[in-house]
Design an enzyme around this catalytic site. Sequence first.
Site, mmCIF file in Angstrom:
data_model
loop_
_atom_site.group_PDB
_atom_site.id
_atom_site.type_symbol
_atom_site.label_atom_id
_atom_site.label_comp_id
_atom_site.label_asym_id
_atom_site.label_seq_id
_atom_site.Cartn_x
_atom_site.Cartn_y
_atom_site.Cartn_z
ATOM 1 N N SER A 36 50.165 41.933 40.904
ATOM 2 C CA SER A 36 49.892 43.072 40.036
ATOM 3 C C SER A 36 50.545 42.856 38.658
ATOM 4 O O SER A 36 50.259 41.880 37.995
ATOM 5 C CB SER A 36 50.356 44.365 40.715
ATOM 6 O OG SER A 36 49.833 45.500 40.069
ATOM 7 N N ASP A 47 41.283 45.498 47.972
ATOM 8 C CA ASP A 47 42.155 46.048 46.935
ATOM 9 C C ASP A 47 41.529 47.327 46.391
ATOM 10 O O ASP A 47 40.481 47.299 45.745
ATOM 11 C CB ASP A 47 42.324 45.019 45.811
ATOM 12 C CG ASP A 47 43.412 45.401 44.820
ATOM 13 O OD1 ASP A 47 43.650 46.601 44.641
ATOM 14 O OD2 ASP A 47 44.009 44.491 44.225
ATOM 15 N N HIS A 87 46.016 45.677 47.817
ATOM 16 C CA HIS A 87 46.561 45.338 46.504
ATOM 17 C C HIS A 87 47.894 44.607 46.596
ATOM 18 O O HIS A 87 48.190 43.727 45.783
ATOM 19 C CB HIS A 87 46.724 46.607 45.666
ATOM 20 C CG HIS A 87 47.202 46.322 44.276
ATOM 21 N ND1 HIS A 87 46.503 45.556 43.386
ATOM 22 C CD2 HIS A 87 48.352 46.703 43.634
ATOM 23 C CE1 HIS A 87 47.170 45.467 42.244
ATOM 24 N NE2 HIS A 87 48.295 46.155 42.370
#
Length: 266
Positions: free
Chosen positions: A83, A207, A236
């Site tokens: 991320s 995700d 995610h």
Amino acid sequence: MHVGGVGTPMVLLHGATSSWRAWRPVLPALKRHHHVVAPTLAGHHGGPVLSVAPENVVPAIVDAVEVALDEAGIDRAHLVGNSLGGWVALELARRGRSRSVVALSPAGAWATPADLDRLLRLFRIGGRIGRLPGTGAVLRPRAVRRLLLRAVSEHPEVLSQADVGELVEDLAGCAVLADLLAGAPDSGGLAPFTPEGPVMIAWGERDRILPFPRYGRPMVEAVRGAQLVRVPVVGHVPMADAPALVSSLITRFTARVDRDADPAEH
């Protein structure tokens, strides 16, 4: 920060509102192959203090990681980021600090302004929830965790009570979240570039925070020449969903890079 293992250097960079502890599920496997450094990013719970204008938050986080690399005597490392950490890893690669990059659902790209707005709303809601008294207690039942944390993880029910407590603690202690979100529209995201070293972008097929069509495709277009891998059965934050799968994905890639490296580097 966590440091351990033997081998070529690897730096693990966590996502927004998290800490180095997000990497715990894959640390044992990664440390069998690499000297692993897992810092907590600046402005996050337990990380260096950060005080900059909102639009400069991401560059300042990258600066802080680069300082940590210098202090550790690491010139180039295998950079693994999830991320926000994936975005940071790619910016470090732009600065010539990567031996390779594995970016797991990296943030920093979006197809339209509406996609950015959607993401900012999700994180603002998450930040408010994390600061409510008793959030940890609410998340104790597995069924509740599966309902409320499904956007983050495909299998949040496997998280222990200690894991949930740390997740909430990290979220509540992320001092930089408001500025990070406020500065996102002006930051422009990741500027397109062609990395000098190998880059793999690995995107969870489930995700829900950054669905691939809206966030992954523009990221692949921005990082020219990157290898794309779609990762099944993970969301995610894939490290807890499938530790063996994720650690194997990483180490197979870094082993190939190390085998292809100049023997003089070993």
